[in-house]
Scaffold this motif. Structure first.
Motif, short mmCIF file in Angstrom:
data_model
loop_
_atom_site.label_atom_id
_atom_site.label_comp_id
_atom_site.label_asym_id
_atom_site.label_seq_id
_atom_site.Cartn_x
_atom_site.Cartn_y
_atom_site.Cartn_z
N VAL A 114 5.19 2.78 0.43
CA VAL A 114 6.61 2.59 0.68
C VAL A 114 7.15 3.88 1.29
O VAL A 114 6.87 4.97 0.80
N ILE A 115 7.88 3.73 2.36
CA ILE A 115 8.46 4.90 3.03
C ILE A 115 9.97 4.73 3.11
O ILE A 115 10.45 3.73 3.63
N MET A 170 5.55 11.11 -2.72
CA MET A 170 5.65 12.30 -1.87
C MET A 170 7.04 12.35 -1.26
O MET A 170 7.53 11.33 -0.77
N ILE A 192 7.76 8.96 0.32
CA ILE A 192 6.58 8.14 0.59
C ILE A 192 5.88 7.85 -0.73
O ILE A 192 5.54 8.78 -1.47
N ARG A 193 5.73 6.57 -1.02
CA ARG A 193 5.03 6.20 -2.23
C ARG A 193 3.72 5.51 -1.87
O ARG A 193 3.70 4.57 -1.10
N GLN A 194 2.64 6.03 -2.42
CA GLN A 194 1.33 5.41 -2.19
C GLN A 194 0.97 4.60 -3.41
O GLN A 194 1.18 5.03 -4.53
N MET A 195 0.38 3.45 -3.16
CA MET A 195 -0.02 2.61 -4.28
C MET A 195 -1.47 2.19 -4.15
O MET A 195 -1.92 1.80 -3.08
N GLY A 196 -2.18 2.30 -5.25
CA GLY A 196 -3.59 1.91 -5.25
C GLY A 196 -3.70 0.42 -5.03
O GLY A 196 -4.75 -0.11 -4.87
N VAL A 209 0.82 -1.20 0.00
CA VAL A 209 0.00 0.00 0.00
C VAL A 209 0.86 1.25 0.00
O VAL A 209 0.48 2.28 -0.54
N ILE A 216 12.55 7.36 -7.40
CA ILE A 216 11.35 8.12 -7.06
C ILE A 216 10.45 8.18 -8.29
O ILE A 216 10.90 8.49 -9.39
#
Lengths: 213, 213
Positions: A208-209, B143, B209-213, A206, B138
């Motif tokens: 990645v940080i 983010m 911070i990477r958000q993934m659906g 969901v 990135i």
DNA sequence: ATTATATTGGAACATTTGTTCCATGTCAAG
DNA sequence: CTTGACATGGAACAAATGTTCCAATATAAT
């Protein structure tokens, strides 16, 4: 038409807030009166009734200090809703399946709810160990947040356990017949294929940080 | 030597927490007794004294419901201190320098303080637009959280503005004489060099911070 | 001016609530 | 078996706290 609170009721509301912040429990009628220059407890009740009428507080009859701050007033309840607490379960390594046993001392990671979708259940956080997931744009030391589930939709990034080589990896999954295409997130790298029964989805990635010194 | 709480005191502590969550004010001695199967108020006091002794709660003498949850117990006060609020300032694009003007409506992102170093000042969050920073691991939509500063130490990832091509990029910086080596975070990619006066550090990248659906 | 309404005070009273003191039972150590 | 620490109950009591009823004064409306 939400009428502005007049001085006195506003003053009382402010005092209740301040008192609660300091003592962790609400004030009594006489304490409210003393702090706001009201001599009679019945007079305090008079204003408290108004505040309750307008929905600023709720009161429990006959219970000492039985005052609750509602909506506009309560700062904590607000903050609690805006943040998701994700349990931190340790490491994810290529050589072993994910373990979902909670660590002793229940550590958690808090992150704005705004950064997630509506569903924030079954989440857990892991630290990636090793550079084997570089093709997923994920580095050694990165933290991944995973929702535990056994299948994902086409194109979603998943943590999967491959029976054959015996390793955990993070890839985008595409189901194509009885094969699964495992697509690295890094567009410069090539996908590869595995038979579906060899791919065990451990959860959906969901977030990645990555922290950097 | 922090002795484990025995059943009864632990049960009482849990009840106080639950009661407070529900009512917004602490329970009375008789309510505690009723909920934990203790018949006498003096008996409740007996355990409350123990809890106070061990630092789990604080009590105010002669004040009804005058119980405060301390340290280990209090979830809200805890959470407030453990979270950093980072202002969200919009987008970072390759074609323009970073703008640090706050957005209207002051949006923020909350993240566990544990994920940062001790210094959490001057932070701001940006969303990366475009794929030009793929060499820094990135992605479009990620983010980044940046600390505003005009110089970084060797090897740290920085957001820099390059005067010559006229673009913003994220790279690890190494000062080598009057040149700067800009090293992609992705180890498979080659570094390149720029004259120092062409490199304007906008800030240090602290987190991605990477958000993934 | 007169009436109604909002504001304020007082005090008696009934409950709720914390304190204190005493008694009993349990269980392990001596 | 006795002693003592611990766990538990009971009840009386004092203090704190919310309720209720009545009265007085303002302030606005008629």
């Amino acid at each position: 038409m939400k009428a502005e609170l007049k001085q006195k009721p506003q003053q009382i509301l402010d005092f209740i807030k301040a008192y609660r912040d300091e003592h962790d429990y609400p004030p009594s009628l006489r304490e409210i009166g003393g702090a706001t220059g009201i001599a009679s407890t019945s007079h305090v009740t008079y204003y408290l009734d108004q505040l309750e009428e307008k929905g600023y507080i709720a009161r429990d009859n006959r219970i000492s200090r039985g005052i609750q701050l509602l909506g506009a007033a309560e700062p904590f309840a607000h903050a609690a809703e805006e943040v998701v607490s994700v349990p931190y379960l340790g490491y994810i390594v290529a050589s072993a399946p994910i373990s979902v046993e909670p660590l002793p001392g229940d550590e958690t990671v808090e992150i704005s709810r705004a950064l997630f979708g509506r569903d924030t259940s079954d989440l857990f956080a892991l630290t990636v160990q090793g550079n084997s997931m570089i093709d997923a744009l994920i580095n050694d030391g990165d933290m991944v947040i995973i929702r535990q589930q056994e299948r994902v939709e086409n194109g979603q990034m998943a943590a999967v356990w491959l029976d054959d080589p015996g390793e955990t990896t993070l890839k985008k999954l595409y189901y194509e017949g009885n094969q699964v295409r495992l697509q690295p997130a890094n567009p410069t790298m090539e996908p590869f294929y595995e038979p579906a029964e060899n791919v065990r989805v451990q959860g959906k990635v969901v977030m990645v940080i990555r922290q950097m010194g």
